[in-house]
Scaffold this motif. Structure first.
Motif, PDB file in Angstrom:
ATOM      1  N   ILE A  78       0.871  -1.179   0.000  1.00  0.00           N
ATOM      2  CA  ILE A  78       0.000   0.000   0.000  1.00  0.00           C
ATOM      3  C   ILE A  78       0.905   1.225   0.000  1.00  0.00           C
ATOM      4  O   ILE A  78       1.851   1.304   0.795  1.00  0.00           O
ATOM      5  N   ALA A  79       0.624   2.189  -0.875  1.00  0.00           N
ATOM      6  CA  ALA A  79       1.382   3.441  -0.935  1.00  0.00           C
ATOM      7  C   ALA A  79       0.460   4.595  -0.554  1.00  0.00           C
ATOM      8  O   ALA A  79      -0.698   4.381  -0.215  1.00  0.00           O
ATOM      9  N   GLN A  80       0.995   5.791  -0.595  1.00  0.00           N
ATOM     10  CA  GLN A  80       0.289   7.036  -0.236  1.00  0.00           C
ATOM     11  C   GLN A  80       0.078   7.090   1.289  1.00  0.00           C
ATOM     12  O   GLN A  80      -0.788   6.389   1.834  1.00  0.00           O
ATOM     13  N   ASN A 105      -1.447   8.841   3.510  1.00  0.00           N
ATOM     14  CA  ASN A 105      -2.753   8.956   4.170  1.00  0.00           C
ATOM     15  C   ASN A 105      -3.657   7.752   3.892  1.00  0.00           C
ATOM     16  O   ASN A 105      -4.504   7.417   4.724  1.00  0.00           O
ATOM     17  N   ALA A 106      -3.451   7.092   2.761  1.00  0.00           N
ATOM     18  CA  ALA A 106      -4.171   5.838   2.506  1.00  0.00           C
ATOM     19  C   ALA A 106      -3.673   4.764   3.473  1.00  0.00           C
ATOM     20  O   ALA A 106      -4.456   3.957   3.994  1.00  0.00           O
ATOM     21  N   LEU A 110      -5.188   5.408   6.925  1.00  0.00           N
ATOM     22  CA  LEU A 110      -6.596   4.987   6.985  1.00  0.00           C
ATOM     23  C   LEU A 110      -6.710   3.467   7.070  1.00  0.00           C
ATOM     24  O   LEU A 110      -7.598   2.939   7.737  1.00  0.00           O
ATOM     25  N   HIS A 111      -5.793   2.765   6.426  1.00  0.00           N
ATOM     26  CA  HIS A 111      -5.831   1.305   6.489  1.00  0.00           C
ATOM     27  C   HIS A 111      -5.403   0.811   7.870  1.00  0.00           C
ATOM     28  O   HIS A 111      -6.062  -0.037   8.473  1.00  0.00           O
ATOM     29  N   LEU A 125     -11.395  13.271   6.646  1.00  0.00           N
ATOM     30  CA  LEU A 125     -10.912  13.018   5.281  1.00  0.00           C
ATOM     31  C   LEU A 125     -10.631  14.329   4.554  1.00  0.00           C
ATOM     32  O   LEU A 125      -9.661  14.437   3.796  1.00  0.00           O
ATOM     33  N   GLU A 126     -11.476  15.320   4.788  1.00  0.00           N
ATOM     34  CA  GLU A 126     -11.258  16.648   4.189  1.00  0.00           C
ATOM     35  C   GLU A 126      -9.863  17.164   4.567  1.00  0.00           C
ATOM     36  O   GLU A 126      -9.099  17.619   3.704  1.00  0.00           O
ATOM     37  N   LEU A 175      -7.293  15.360   5.483  1.00  0.00           N
ATOM     38  CA  LEU A 175      -6.242  14.507   4.899  1.00  0.00           C
ATOM     39  C   LEU A 175      -5.987  14.881   3.438  1.00  0.00           C
ATOM     40  O   LEU A 175      -4.829  14.933   2.995  1.00  0.00           O
ATOM     41  N   PHE A 176      -7.054  15.155   2.698  1.00  0.00           N
ATOM     42  CA  PHE A 176      -6.842  15.551   1.296  1.00  0.00           C
ATOM     43  C   PHE A 176      -6.273  16.965   1.219  1.00  0.00           C
ATOM     44  O   PHE A 176      -5.403  17.237   0.389  1.00  0.00           O
ATOM     45  N   TRP A 177      -6.759  17.843   2.083  1.00  0.00           N
ATOM     46  CA  TRP A 177      -6.222  19.210   2.107  1.00  0.00           C
ATOM     47  C   TRP A 177      -4.729  19.183   2.410  1.00  0.00           C
ATOM     48  O   TRP A 177      -3.944  19.926   1.797  1.00  0.00           O
ATOM     49  N   GLN A 197      -2.480  16.984   1.672  1.00  0.00           N
ATOM     50  CA  GLN A 197      -1.650  16.579   0.535  1.00  0.00           C
ATOM     51  C   GLN A 197      -1.712  17.575  -0.620  1.00  0.00           C
ATOM     52  O   GLN A 197      -0.790  17.635  -1.423  1.00  0.00           O
ATOM     53  N   TYR A 198      -2.792  18.361  -0.681  1.00  0.00           N
ATOM     54  CA  TYR A 198      -2.937  19.275  -1.821  1.00  0.00           C
ATOM     55  C   TYR A 198      -2.502  20.699  -1.492  1.00  0.00           C
ATOM     56  O   TYR A 198      -1.906  21.369  -2.334  1.00  0.00           O
ATOM     57  N   GLU A 250       1.314  20.101   2.310  1.00  0.00           N
ATOM     58  CA  GLU A 250       2.570  19.398   2.076  1.00  0.00           C
ATOM     59  C   GLU A 250       3.362  19.965   0.899  1.00  0.00           C
ATOM     60  O   GLU A 250       4.586  20.168   1.008  1.00  0.00           O
ATOM     61  N   ALA A 292     -15.857  19.909   2.256  1.00  0.00           N
ATOM     62  CA  ALA A 292     -15.039  20.331   1.117  1.00  0.00           C
ATOM     63  C   ALA A 292     -14.115  19.179   0.709  1.00  0.00           C
ATOM     64  O   ALA A 292     -14.170  18.104   1.277  1.00  0.00           O
ATOM     65  N   GLN A 293     -13.264  19.447  -0.274  1.00  0.00           N
ATOM     66  CA  GLN A 293     -12.322  18.473  -0.833  1.00  0.00           C
ATOM     67  C   GLN A 293     -13.077  17.392  -1.617  1.00  0.00           C
ATOM     68  O   GLN A 293     -13.707  16.508  -1.035  1.00  0.00           O
ATOM     69  N   ALA A 317     -12.979  13.742  -0.490  1.00  0.00           N
ATOM     70  CA  ALA A 317     -13.634  13.534   0.809  1.00  0.00           C
ATOM     71  C   ALA A 317     -15.151  13.521   0.614  1.00  0.00           C
ATOM     72  O   ALA A 317     -15.861  12.721   1.236  1.00  0.00           O
ATOM     73  N   LEU A 374      -8.235   4.165  -1.966  1.00  0.00           N
ATOM     74  CA  LEU A 374      -7.797   5.398  -1.296  1.00  0.00           C
ATOM     75  C   LEU A 374      -6.431   5.835  -1.815  1.00  0.00           C
ATOM     76  O   LEU A 374      -6.166   7.028  -1.983  1.00  0.00           O
ATOM     77  N   GLU A 375      -5.556   4.863  -2.083  1.00  0.00           N
ATOM     78  CA  GLU A 375      -4.234   5.171  -2.641  1.00  0.00           C
ATOM     79  C   GLU A 375      -4.404   5.953  -3.947  1.00  0.00           C
ATOM     80  O   GLU A 375      -3.753   6.990  -4.153  1.00  0.00           O
ATOM     81  N   PHE A 382      -5.675   9.612  -3.249  1.00  0.00           N
ATOM     82  CA  PHE A 382      -4.622  10.537  -2.796  1.00  0.00           C
ATOM     83  C   PHE A 382      -3.615  10.799  -3.914  1.00  0.00           C
ATOM     84  O   PHE A 382      -3.134  11.914  -4.093  1.00  0.00           O
TER      85      PHE A 382
END
Lengths: 196, 196
Positions: A63-65, A67-68, A71-72, A91-92, A94-96, A98-99, A102, B64-65, B68, B91-92, B95
């Motif tokens: 498994i990569a990424q 934040n994925a 979550l696992h 989740l919002e 977590l995506f924020w 990375q976008y 980071e 948002a996102q 998500a 999920l991988e 992201f």
């Protein structure tokens, strides 16, 4: 489980902290990204994107990424809220992260700390967007203890990873008192020494 | 539910497609990002990051996102695999999409299609990383029908959003036959006309 990570990377450390917090057993395999460790044929077979971290489960599946992976590892634990809305807000974040966080906070740190670029020579866009990300965190935290609900979640773990090292890239964390307080609280819960 | 989105944005369209596929009722509120629609005080109150899409649930709470939102809308549906490993791989991809695909494929498209920049003047980094993202998808797909397991998941919906419009940014999709086949299949399942 094996975690392939570079100890200089917040994306990798957040996987380690989550596994430690949940007492999940693992072997840490150090991958030196600056020496091309994530571009070898063996590594690319696990993650064709050539990015750390990668987790190899005991059955050999990768498994990569970051934040994925979080979550696992954390499924069924208290690090993921039960409430569907709280889960969506986590989740919002977590995506924020990375976008909108980071790519500025971590990249500025990497350029200054590891490539030796003077802070004054950083691309203005990095500084501007990194500053906006810290301000967004400061406003969201206010008097709150945690980013989501009133409990430690993966959002806090993912977001402190690079935020606590933002000063390495020239950002002055003293401008963000709520962020500093939150970092110390989360560090204590994760039993981390404050970042140098 | 209200979806605040700009119809030119793949990030917004993927939310619409997911709601449509799952027959979830919603009102679409068009937000013109090029006219500052995501920077008004009312919009920033919903999403301080100033990004579309935002969903307002019937109780008035915002999410948002894009990815998500997708995960929230699709919970309990067949668009999220039951198997924990398949879920992690989905999920991988979600992201990866936001970190390694959208910032290049979508940004190149925006600059060419909406800012009028000639393809030849795009930053080499955009072209290089966008090309790498398409190659990564091509290799991952091979003979597969879908990105994860053998069923349509949120990974396919999120990834076709900008991939099917990659040619707007100067990328030649004819170089990626597996990607083209997969786009057509997913478009059919979502009842979309092929992208112009």
């Amino acid at each position: 489980m094996r975690i392939f990570g570079d100890s200089i990377s917040g994306n990798c450390l957040k996987v380690k902290w989550t596994a430690d917090y949940l007492s999940l057993p693992y072997d840490w395999i150090e991958v030196d990204i600056r020496k091309g460790g994530s571009r070898t044929p063996a590594f690319l077979a696990m993650n064709p994107a050539g990015q750390v971290p990668v987790v190899l489960l005991d059955d050999g599946r990768p498994i990569a990424q970051s934040n994925a992976i979080l979550l696992h590892l954390a499924r069924g634990s208290q690090l993921i809220p039960d409430d569907p809305y709280d889960q969506a807000k986590m989740l919002e974040w977590l995506f924020w992260e990375q976008y909108s966080h980071e790519p500025y906070i971590a990249v500025a740190r990497f350029q200054v700390l590891y490539l030796g670029k003077p802070v004054a020579d950083l691309e203005p866009r990095l500084v501007e967007r990194g500053t906006a990300a810290l301000a967004c965190l400061e406003n969201a935290l206010g008097d709150r203890r945690f980013l989501v609900a009133d409990t430690l979640t993966l959002a806090d773990i993912a977001l402190i990873a690079y935020t606590r090292m933002a000063h390495h890239g020239g950002f002055d964390l003293a401008d963000y008192p709520a962020v500093c307080r939150w970092i110390r609280q989360v560090e204590q819960l994760l039993r981390l020494e404050p970042a140098a």
